[in-house]
Design an enzyme around this catalytic site. Structure first.
Site, PDB file in Angstrom:
ATOM      1  CG  ASP A 260      -2.160   0.908   0.975  1.00  0.00           C
ATOM      2  OD1 ASP A 260      -2.106   1.752   0.052  1.00  0.00           O
ATOM      3  OD2 ASP A 260      -3.162   0.792   1.711  1.00  0.00           O
TER       4      ASP A 260
HETATM    5  C1  BGC Z   1      -5.061   3.272   0.063  1.00  0.00           C
HETATM    6  C2  BGC Z   1      -5.129   2.316  -1.111  1.00  0.00           C
HETATM    7  C3  BGC Z   1      -4.979   3.087  -2.401  1.00  0.00           C
HETATM    8  C4  BGC Z   1      -3.669   3.858  -2.378  1.00  0.00           C
HETATM    9  C5  BGC Z   1      -3.392   4.665  -3.633  1.00  0.00           C
HETATM   10  C6  BGC Z   1      -3.830   4.146  -0.006  1.00  0.00           C
HETATM   11  O1  BGC Z   1      -3.869   5.127   0.964  1.00  0.00           O
HETATM   12  O2  BGC Z   1      -5.079   2.548   1.273  1.00  0.00           O
HETATM   13  O3  BGC Z   1      -6.353   1.624  -1.087  1.00  0.00           O
HETATM   14  O4  BGC Z   1      -5.057   2.212  -3.491  1.00  0.00           O
HETATM   15  O5  BGC Z   1      -3.697   4.750  -1.276  1.00  0.00           O
HETATM   16  O6  BGC Z   1      -4.246   5.730  -3.751  1.00  0.00           O
END
Ligand code: BGC
Length: 721
Positions: A260
């Protein structure tokens, strides 16, 4: 050398309903070709491929014809382009279709629709030249307060698994990888980057892992995203148990493990324990754990180059399914077909909670005027809060949908009723202030409601109020909405409450005092049209709740046991174990406000003649349960027949009952249908944490055919020998 084949569409995957849906035919990848390509790469080029070089990409190797790997967020549609500081790039070419939120898709209980949704989402992702769609989010609803409940599907592992497999297969027909997230035990936003989820093995296997496992082993998802949190003391992005043991060894995952954003915490441990790509947010890309520090670790002999090659292999394998797949479709975006998919999902997701006065469907020929009240009638939901935003090409608001449908015959007027005002950054004082009723707006709403035949009050959350980055602190309705509903209902006997949200709220008072309640979601570009069609009766509501509504927050397991958000050591100890959602409410005999699987229709269904093809079964058998469903009313409709299984006198602790099958069936008014729900005997197994194996207990089982988790219509006993 083998050729890489890519073909979209059709093979048949049997669902519980016996229906098949579209999926990608297996792509044949040349192992030799990938290895030969890796041989030509320098160590620096390989390392570069393992970390981000912009918000949503990681580098390729231009001189070898390897493109960048491009990803983009879902799950509500393909998000707009951003600059490197997350601000919108403000292009004119990056609008997309806004699709219904995750819990709305689960509320359809219709994997075929989830598959169509996946195809449409994949087409839009492909048309925007992205290779990885960062969706779907499939974490379990452990607490109703989780800010991302609306993004995720449900509280049940079986329902999640059915939906995710269908959606992943749909997305991947377009040469776009589905990235299932967030792996694993990521069930809250509060301190999500620090919290340590402690979950026993049986609970992991039976509750938190099945949908991920199904996404990989049945859906063949090509990418998985690790979660921010720690799991049993170790960050998910460097968790050997989750990544090397379960995912790679046990489930045979061949694709890419992506962190993530900002969820990586080490170079060597992450590399050794299974992370392939580090994605991120704030620091310079050359300072990533997987940039120079990883290069240095290889040079110093802490990480072998062979391990780096394996990671590059996974990425190239993914690319041969996506960007480097010469036969991939071109994709399409903002098409009428996508609007239709958004509409189809939206209209099957809406849940009728109460219709005591039979005010619905509206007898529109007898209605001259409607007061539409409440900010959520005109609010848009494609954006707001953090994450999952779509720059929607259009969004038909609830008010617009009503005007489209009834505006030429009926006088429709709007009053705002309340003013939503919520930012995660607000102080508690400011948040409380914003929850006070607005006397002036309520007075205007009351004045309008008094003069109209029907009042439709739109309340609920919005995309700021339910969002990534924070959990709600209460189930209470925000912004003085309860007072608005009470005031309008007092002056208009034909008041319909439409609740807009993606997670459970406190509807105790409304359930008690109001006769007509409809649940609308953040329901995509066509939400207003779908709602109007449900209210008019063109569509008979057929959605059912994908989570339990507790009557009080403290009835909900994580809250009853005070394990949310965590103890003094930032540890969220999942003490409720298997008893998540209805499993807890049933077992503890606690009455929910609305049970899992609940939803009404404009018609009534009679369940009769539940039968199984045999009385006793052995390991490896399939149980075929049949039941007759009679539509007793004037309206044709779709019913979701749910099959729960209960094991009396089990040698292990078990939830009172568990969902093991369902079927969504169309039955014409006055007609009947025979519904078949297959269940594999293997699916009755519990996970034995002593032997670390799935085990089917012998003896008697109850098959409960139900209209919701609380509404068992027929029971059938079988024996496993
Ligand atoms: C989220 C993800 C997301 C990523 C990119 C993160 O903060 O938890 O679900 O895909 O950001 O935007």
């Amino acid at each position: 050398m083998k050729k890489i084949l890519f073909c979209c569409f059709f093979t048949s995957t049997m669902l519980t309903t016996g229906i098949s849906y579209a999926q990608t035919k297996p792509v044949v990848i040349s192992d030799a070709k990938i290895k030969a390509l890796i041989k030509k790469m320098t160590l620096e080029e390989k390392i570069a491929m393992l970390h981000a070089n912009s918000k949503f990409s990681s580098p390729g190797v231009q001189r070898l014809g390897i493109p960048k790997l491009m990803s983009d967020d879902g799950p509500l549609g393909v998000r707009e382009e951003v600059r490197d500081d997350w601000s919108p790039a403000e292009l004119t070419t990056d609008s997309a279709t806004f699709f219904p939120n995750g819990s709305a898709i689960a509320a359809t209980w219709n994997p075929v629709l989830a598959n169509s949704f996946g195809i449409a989402l994949g087409e839009e992702t492909r048309a925007r030249h992205k290779d990885v769609m960062l969706a779907p989010g499939i974490n379990i609803t452990r607490t109703p307060l989780n800010g991302r409940t609306y993004e995720y599907y449900s509280e049940d592992p079986y329902l999640n698994a059915q939906v995710v497999v269908a959606e992943v297969k749909g997305i991947q027909t377009q040469g776009v990888a589905a990235c299932v997230k967030h792996y694993a035990a990521n069930n809250q936003e509060t301190d999500r980057r620090k919290v340590n989820s402690v979950v026993d093995e049986r609970t992991m296997q039976e509750i938190y892992l099945p949908a991920f496992k199904a996404a990989i082993t049945k859906g063949n998802a090509w990418v998985i995203m690790t979660a921010y949190n720690k799991f049993r003391g170790v960050y998910c992005a460097e968790n050997e148990y989750l990544l090397n043991n379960l995912l790679r060894k046990q489930w045979g995952f061949k694709g890419v493990v992506m962190s993530d954003w900002g969820g990586t915490h080490s170079s060597v441990n992450s590399a050794k324990n299974g992370l392939d790509i580090e994605m991120g947010t704030d620091k310079p890309y050359d300072q990533y754990y997987y940039a120079k520090p990883l290069l240095d670790s290889v040079k110093m002999g802490f990480v072998s180059e062979q391990l780096i090659d394996e990671k590059v292999y996974h990425i190239l394998w993914l690319m041969y399914h996506t960007s480097m797949n010469a036969g991939k479709p071109a994709g399409s975006i903002n098409t009428p077909a996508h609007s239709k998919t958004a509409y189809d999902v939206a209209s099957e997701a809406i849940v009728l909670l109460k219709n005591e006065k039979h005010l619905l469907p509206l007898n529109i020929s007898a209605i001259k005027s409607i007061a539409v009240i409440g900010d959520n009638a005109t609010q848009v939901f494609h954006k707001g809060g953090i994450g999952a935003g779509v720059k929607a090409r259009y969004e038909v608001t609830n008010l617009q949908g009503l005007k489209n449908k009834f505006g030429s015959k009926v006088d429709i007027q709007f009053a705002q009723g309340y003013r939503p005002d919520f930012k995660q950054t607000y102080t508690d004082e400011k948040k409380q202030e914003a929850n006070k009723p607005n006397a002036e707006l309520i007075a205007q709403a009351v004045a309008l409601a008094k003069t109209k035949d029907v009042a439709i009050v739109f309340i609920g959350g919005n995309r700021d109020y339910e969002s990534e980055g924070h959990d709600r602190t209460t189930l209470a309705l925000p912004f003085g909405e309860q007072q608005l509903v009470d005031a309008v209902s007092a002056v208009n006997a034909n008041t319909i409450v439409v609740m807009v949200g993606g997670a459970p709220y406190d509807l105790n008072t409304i359930k008690k005092n109001n006769h007509t309640i409809v649940w609308q979601w953040y329901n995509g570009a066509e939400e207003g049209n779908a709602l109007a069609d449900v209210l008019s009766g063109k569509v008979n509501p057929s959605g059912k709740m994908p989570f339990t509504f507790p009557a009080r927050l403290e009835d909900s397991p994580a809250h009853a046991l005070h394990t949310f958000p965590y103890d003094n050591n930032l540890t969220a100890d999942y003490k409720e174990g298997l008893l998540v959602g209805y499993r807890w409410f049933d077992t503890k005999k606690t009455e929910p406000l609305y049970p899992f699987g609940y939803g009404l229709s404009y018609t009534n269904y009679d369940y009769s003649n539940a039968a199984t093809n045999k009385a006793s079964y052995k390991q490896g058998d399939k149980i075929m349960l049949t039941v007759t469903l009679k539509n007793n009313g004037k309206y044709s409709g779709k019913e979701i027949v749910q099959l729960y299984v209960s094991k009396p006198n089990s040698k292990v602790t078990r939830p009172e009952k568990e969902l093991k099958g369902f079927a969504k069936i169309w039955v014409e008014a006055g007609r009947q249908a025979k519904v078949t729900i297959p269940v594999s005997v293997a699916d009755l197994a519990f996970f034995n944490d002593k032997t670390m194996k799935w085990e089917v207990e012998k003896g008697e089982y109850k098959l409960l055919v139900a209209a919701s988790s609380k509404d068992v219509k027929q029971t059938k006993l079988i024996t496993i020998y």
